[in-house]
Enzyme design. Structure first.
Site, PDB file in Angstrom:
ATOM      1  N   ASN A  38      73.129  24.478  30.292  1.00 33.69           N
ATOM      2  CA  ASN A  38      74.370  23.709  30.171  1.00 33.69           C
ATOM      3  C   ASN A  38      74.856  23.724  28.725  1.00 33.69           C
ATOM      4  O   ASN A  38      75.040  22.679  28.087  1.00 33.69           O
ATOM      5  CB  ASN A  38      74.183  22.279  30.672  1.00 33.69           C
ATOM      6  CG  ASN A  38      75.471  21.670  31.190  1.00 33.69           C
ATOM      7  OD1 ASN A  38      76.542  22.234  31.020  1.00 33.69           O
ATOM      8  ND2 ASN A  38      75.365  20.515  31.807  1.00 33.69           N
ATOM      9  N   HIS A  73      76.265  11.601  32.475  1.00 31.40           N
ATOM     10  CA  HIS A  73      75.865  12.096  33.792  1.00 31.40           C
ATOM     11  C   HIS A  73      76.036  11.045  34.873  1.00 31.40           C
ATOM     12  O   HIS A  73      76.328  11.375  36.018  1.00 31.40           O
ATOM     13  CB  HIS A  73      74.409  12.564  33.760  1.00 31.40           C
ATOM     14  CG  HIS A  73      74.242  13.946  33.220  1.00 31.40           C
ATOM     15  ND1 HIS A  73      74.038  14.199  31.890  1.00 31.40           N
ATOM     16  CD2 HIS A  73      74.266  15.153  33.837  1.00 31.40           C
ATOM     17  CE1 HIS A  73      73.931  15.501  31.704  1.00 31.40           C
ATOM     18  NE2 HIS A  73      74.075  16.105  32.862  1.00 31.40           N
TER      19      HIS A  73
END
Length: 494
Positions: A349, A380
């Site tokens: 990521n 998140h």
């Protein structure tokens, strides 16, 4: 009885239901079918965008408008009325950008965007009860939040700071003129990245729309001085084909390996109570490996979509080959061969790690690693599993840094010792990442505690002992690198 859940799922879907027959035929949830359909359509639209709306044929405003219209359509197709959350956040933050003072523009934008995202995350807990359903809009909202906050900091750097107070990268990305409303919408909602990302920089995006992107990147690597002036015009075709092959392999692995070793195996009675410790350790590694293909699929396909449109060119390598990895979210080879925790997370990521570095790690007045882990967890969502992962990640990061700084030099005296060191550290790294990331995919408290109890909390204990017994050498501010175990658009790829 078997058909009822599918019908129920359809009614709970706020996006388009026109592909429901295909969903039933394939046995794949409708939200995933809609996601893949949008990305495949975006891939063809990207080729058309590059060939028929090229900068030489079309004005930047037209390119901005088409990219925005397609993006808005994709969002509405996938999420229906839930897409209003993206539009509301974009409009609010545009208002902040226009009205806020330069010294405060980044602060107001950051707290509003992260606050709105957090409220949406909390609502998902109470509405979906830990489920990832078709009405989940948080994936695109997370990407939009990254872009909004990164742009706000870059405007602050360009208009509110002296050039000598900026790092080289901050100076390169600083925005010295506030974008127009059309540019703002296009950057945040364009069809190439609105569904699955990745995050990118505003100056790179505008240069791409205006046709300066490739030339700008070639100038950055001094291509003429390095003897590359005779190279043909960069074409993304080869890079797109290569990435589509990776996407296909990842899809096949997802349909086989991931289905064979679901994460629920980690809370089975056999795993928790009957298997011995080494068996649990190996099985944990296998299950976590099996959870990766969905991320490889989504991120690589998103990268290919941007490349197909002509965006993502990063320059020329030392051999004179064109590189199309400016927007790449992962490096699979480096992930699978990582010999330390830092190497692993720096190649997973990537664009989210870059965003975290831009808005937090480089600017944190104290404890940058800890604050960056906390921001990553908050971004998140609010599932407890995320916080188990990131708090464990802090311990593992500090312990790994201490071991590497104190012992690595003893294994560099010969090739044989170096090979032994690399093999051992590879195995330790892969197992440590599996242990650390497991709560991230389990989400809830109970299965996480059950898993860690079955593993005797071994990595937590070892990490604490290392941190308490070995000195941890501080990293210089100029060498800061965020060490975050992220997942991009996790919800959309589940």
């Amino acid at each position: 009885m078997a058909a009822e859940p599918r019908s129920s799922l359809t009614y709970r879907t706020t996006g388009s239901t026109c592909l429901h027959p295909l969903s039933e035929l394939l046995g794949i949830p409708l939200d995933q079918v809609n996601f893949v359909a949008c990305q495949l359509f975006a891939l063809f639209a990207a080729f058309w965008f590059r060939l028929y709306l090229s900068p030489g044929k079309t004005s930047p405003d037209v390119r901005h408008a088409f990219a925005t219209i397609f993006g808005i359509y994709f969002v509405i197709f996938c999420f229906g009325w839930y897409s209003i959350h993206l539009f509301v956040l974009v409009l609010i933050c545009y208002g902040i950008m226009v009205t806020a003072s330069i010294p405060n523009i980044h602060r107001y934008t950051f707290f509003v965007a992260m606050g709105y995202l957090t409220i949406c995350h909390i609502s998902r807990i109470y509405i979906f009860h830990y489920g990832i359903l078709a009405t989940d809009f948080s994936g695109p909202l997370m990407i939009v939040t990254q872009k909004i906050t990164a742009l706000a900091f870059q405007i602050h750097d360009g208009l509110g700071k002296r050039p000598e107070d900026l790092s080289a990268e901050q100076h390169r990305l600083a925005v010295k003129v506030k974008p127009s409303f059309l540019e703002y919408l296009s950057y945040l909602l364009n069809f190439m990245s609105v569904i699955a990302g990745p995050c990118n920089n505003f100056k790179d995006y505008v240069a791409f729309i205006e046709g300066r992107h490739m030339h700008m990147k070639l100038l950055e690597v001094n291509w003429k001085q390095r003897g590359f002036h005779s190279l043909p015009r960069p074409s993304p075709t080869g890079a797109v084909i290569h990435k589509l092959c990776i996407t296909l392999v990842s899809l096949l692995l997802f349909l086989t390996l991931t289905k064979t070793f679901p994460v629920t195996c980690l809370v089975d009675d056999w795993f928790v109570h009957k298997a011995n410790f080494l068996t649990r350790l190996c099985y944990l590694y296998i299950v976590m490996q099996a959870s990766k293909p969905k991320y490889y699929f989504a991120w690589t396909l998103a990268d290919a979509v941007n490349n197909a449109a002509g965006f993502g060119f990063s320059g020329v390598d030392k051999n004179g080959n064109f590189c199309w990895d400016l927007l790449s979210n992962l490096n699979i080879w480096k992930i699978e061969t990582a010999t330390n925790f830092k190497m692993y997370v720096e190649n997973w990521n990537i664009q989210t790690a870059t965003w975290l570095k831009c808005v937090c790690y480089e600017r944190a007045p104290w404890y940058p690693t800890v604050l960056t882990f906390i921001l990553s967890a908050l971004w998140h969502g609010v599932y407890p599993g995320y916080y188990f992962t990131f708090l464990t990640g802090i311990l593992v990061t500090l312990a790994a840094r201490a071991v590497r700084n104190n012992y690595r030099q003893y294994f560099l005296s010969s090739k044989a010792l170096k090979v032994v060191y690399d093999v051992v550290t590879w195995a330790v790294t892969q197992l440590a990442v599996s242990y650390t990331a497991a709560p991230f995919v389990m989400l809830a408290v109970e299965p996480t505690i059950s898993l860690y109890k079955s593993m005797y909390f071994y990595l937590h204990i070892i990490s604490l002992l290392i941190i308490l017994s070995l000195p941890i050498k501080p990293q210089a501010n100029t060498q800061r690198q965020p060490q975050i175990l992220n997942s991009v658009n996790k919800k959309k790829t589940d």
